[in-house]
Design an enzyme around this catalytic site. Structure first.
Site, short mmCIF file in Angstrom:
data_model
loop_
_atom_site.label_atom_id
_atom_site.label_comp_id
_atom_site.label_asym_id
_atom_site.label_seq_id
_atom_site.Cartn_x
_atom_site.Cartn_y
_atom_site.Cartn_z
N TYR A 81 -6.14 -0.63 -6.79
CA TYR A 81 -5.60 -1.89 -6.24
C TYR A 81 -4.94 -1.69 -4.89
O TYR A 81 -4.74 -0.58 -4.42
CB TYR A 81 -4.68 -2.61 -7.21
CG TYR A 81 -3.51 -1.92 -7.84
CD1 TYR A 81 -2.90 -0.80 -7.30
CD2 TYR A 81 -2.96 -2.45 -9.02
CE1 TYR A 81 -1.81 -0.21 -7.89
CE2 TYR A 81 -1.86 -1.87 -9.63
CZ TYR A 81 -1.28 -0.76 -9.06
OH TYR A 81 -0.19 -0.20 -9.66
N GLU A 82 -4.66 -2.83 -4.23
CA GLU A 82 -4.21 -2.89 -2.83
C GLU A 82 -5.24 -2.23 -1.89
O GLU A 82 -4.88 -1.62 -0.89
CB GLU A 82 -2.83 -2.23 -2.67
CG GLU A 82 -1.73 -2.83 -3.51
CD GLU A 82 -1.60 -4.33 -3.33
OE1 GLU A 82 -2.03 -4.85 -2.29
OE2 GLU A 82 -1.06 -5.00 -4.22
N GLY A 83 -6.49 -2.37 -2.23
CA GLY A 83 -7.57 -1.75 -1.46
C GLY A 83 -7.90 -0.40 -2.04
O GLY A 83 -7.05 0.50 -2.08
N ARG A 99 0.83 -1.20 0.00
CA ARG A 99 0.00 0.00 0.00
C ARG A 99 0.86 1.26 0.00
O ARG A 99 0.58 2.22 -0.71
CB ARG A 99 -0.95 -0.02 1.20
CG ARG A 99 -2.11 -0.98 0.99
CD ARG A 99 -2.99 -1.15 2.20
NE ARG A 99 -4.17 -1.94 1.84
CZ ARG A 99 -5.10 -2.35 2.68
NH1 ARG A 99 -4.99 -2.06 3.97
NH2 ARG A 99 -6.13 -3.06 2.26
N GLN A 134 -9.21 2.54 1.97
CA GLN A 134 -8.15 3.18 2.77
C GLN A 134 -8.76 4.20 3.73
O GLN A 134 -8.37 4.29 4.90
CB GLN A 134 -7.14 3.88 1.87
CG GLN A 134 -6.48 3.00 0.83
CD GLN A 134 -5.85 1.76 1.42
OE1 GLN A 134 -5.13 1.82 2.41
NE2 GLN A 134 -6.13 0.61 0.81
#
Length: 586
Positions: A438-440, A295, A445
């Site tokens: 991506y990555e949340g 992240r 977040q």
């Protein structure tokens, strides 16, 4: 397409003047590290990014990746650049020295990572995921697995991937159904499908190590029943070399808006052989070691693209002749003035510069705290861990949102030329857009920041972050800027504290605005701090440039926080009032 030039002078200012890197390394016990060595690392990293990786960017976007007979091929020159990267030891910068890693401080590696993202975001992605995989294996795998796989993952001889998402299970990993069955020899068979797998296959290395989330037969429901498995593309022989092909295959490669030179794969596991990493049903905690690193690294993607766009826009604005400046003729020898003399164009360029350099300062402060967590074991370690946890969603969410804003501004500065592919500006927008997803997603977040890191935590992580910023403000030499920073810190503290007792729906409704509000407050403090430090710089461009950019940020960008603050303090009743059928009146 503009030629990327690494922002070495800014890195040197941040490390040497702003962070006091020599004193920092002595304080945390980073043996053998000093400013001279870090400056050399950055200089060599800049050379590699500028000369080996950046020239492949546009061509890689045009050529893309191909899947032929189950094997992915990447664009021309990508594999050769990777082999040079590995040969020069770049992949091993942060690796465990017990497995031939260099064990460098994060403050030495982060500038190199940012420059690689500026040079070629698609190329950087596979190396980024490998570094994250190294962290997960190093922290959670058995000694046997570490011995077999870590040395070659750290060196870059092999690459690593992260396999979470399934067609029906994105953020809600409780829904995943990839299955793992235990075998008599202690291994497991993995069966299922994963999507959006960066570097799922490539032609760079002779093995790829997949970290796969799957569910055991007797696993409890939800995220409490997820385990993590190491699944190599090729199984190893008795000498530890790739031998028999595992039952892992590529179903397809995604056709995407951007990062076309990065192979984003659909992966099929058909009773593939794998090994448990960590404990049964504790896989999500293991994977989060990888995800949290990724992240922050994705935040660096937004920052890197912003720097590339700013450089292109600045070059174009200096060269593009168009009418006369409203403040009077600036270039009398020409029929028109360069557009950089237009106040509105300067505002766009200053917005790019202020957001980019502000986010760079945030990333280096984050790296500074990563060093503290890595090298210390006392109270400083615990505080740094809290700061990192609080800042991670801000770095990922805000830096990628700003990456999209800054790259869009880059197109605007170019006008019609920015919309045409040959100038390279539209590619930066396309490539950067994925970083918000991506990555949340950035909404996730924001929910993580306000839900877990603030309200559920009771303010401990916030207080550690406030304490860190207060310690920087306390030693600011410029009394006027110091007072501004103190006022800003106190406002942020009060607003954040008021949210601790808010209802769940009000917290959720305020999430994205709170992330942006917090980020603008933090960047405001960092800009005031940098300008105060730069006043003593021997580099006149740094001295005046930081002061003027700080003034611009405080006057024209920091007021954005007030809009976000008003929304943060508002109840969520309007968000919940509209019924589903009222959205389209059908």
């Amino acid at each position: 397409m503009p030629q990327f030039k690494a922002p070495i002078a800014d890195f040197q200012f941040l490390l040497n003047d702003w962070l006091g890197i020599d004193e920092h390394y002595q304080s945390v016990g980073a043996e053998g590290m000093d400013a001279e060595l870090v400056n050399e690392i950055i200089a060599q990293g800049a050379k590699f990014a500028e000369e080996a990786v950046a020239p492949l960017n546009r061509e890689g976007d045009e050529e893309g990746c191909k899947l032929v007979d189950g094997q992915v091929s990447t664009p021309t020159g990508f594999a050769e650049a990777y082999h040079e990267y590995v040969a020069n030891g770049w992949n091993a910068m942060l690796g465990n020295p017990d497995f031939d890693g260099q064990d460098l401080p994060y403050s030495a590696a982060v500038p190199v990572h940012e420059m690689l993202n500026s040079a070629n975001l698609s190329w950087r992605l596979t190396t980024m995921l490998t570094e994250s995989a190294v962290l997960a294996v190093d922290k959670h795998a058995s000694e046997e697995l570490k011995t077999a796989y870590l040395p070659k993952l750290i060196s870059g001889e092999w690459t690593g991937t992260m396999n979470l998402t399934e067609p029906h299970a994105g953020t809600d990993l409780a829904l995943l159904n990839t299955k793992a069955l235990p075998q008599a020899d202690g291994s497991y068979t993995i069966t299922g499908n994963k999507i959006f797998i960066t570097g799922g296959d490539q032609d760079w290395t002779d093995n790829i190590i997949h970290l796969v989330l799957a569910r055991l037969p007797d696993a409890p429901p939800g995220v409490r029943g997820i385990s993590l498995f190491l699944v190599p593309k090729f199984l190893l022989d008795e000498q530890g070399q790739p031998a028999e092909r595992n039952a892992v295959s590529v179903g397809s490669i995604e056709k995407k808006m951007g990062i076309k030179a990065s192979p984003t794969c659909v992966m099929n596991y058909d009773e593939a052989k794998g090994w448990l990493v960590g404990e049964e049903n504790k896989g999500l905690a293991c994977m989060f070691t990888m995800m949290n690193d990724a992240r922050f690294q994705v935040g660096l993607q937004g920052l890197g693209a912003a720097e590339a766009s700013f450089q292109g826009a600045l070059q174009y604005a200096r060269e593009r002749m168009q009418s006369r400046a409203p403040q009077g003729v600036q270039q009398p020898e020409s029929k028109a003035d360069a557009i950089i003399h237009q106040p509105d164009v300067k505002k766009m360029l200053l917005t790019q510069k202020a957001l980019t350099e502000g986010c760079r300062a945030l990333s280096m402060l984050y790296a500074h705290q990563m060093d503290v967590e890595k090298y210390t074991s006392d109270e400083r370690h615990d505080k740094a861990k809290k700061v990192i946890a609080f800042l991670t969603p801000i770095c990922k969410g805000f830096m990628t949102d700003m990456g999209t804003e800054v790259t869009n501004i880059g197109i605007q500065v170019y006008g019609g030329h920015g919309y045409v592919r040959e100038w390279g500006m539209e590619q930066l927008v396309r490539d950067t857009r994925i970083a918000q997803l991506y990555e949340g997603t950035n909404g996730i977040q924001a929910a993580d920041l306000i839900g877990r890191k603030l309200t559920r935590d009771g303010g401990d992580m916030l207080n550690a972050t406030l304490e860190l910023l207060a310690s920087r403000i306390a030693v600011m030499a410029d009394a006027g800027r110091k007072q501004q920073a103190e006022d800003l810190l106190n406002e942020w503290r009060d607003t954040s504290t008021n949210l601790l007792g808010a209802s769940p729906e009000n917290v959720a409704g305020a999430a994205t605005d709170y992330l942006h509000y917090s980020a603008y407050c933090i960047l405001g403090i960092l800009w005031l701090d940098m300008a105060s430090t730069a006043a003593n710089s021997s580099n006149e461009l740094i001295k005046e440039g930081k002061a003027n950019t700080a003034n611009f940020f405080i006057k024209r960008l920091l007021p954005r926080k007030d809009v976000h603050k008003s929304v943060v303090l508002a109840a969520a009743d309007d968000l919940l009032a509209l019924q589903d059928q009222q959205f389209d009146y059908v």
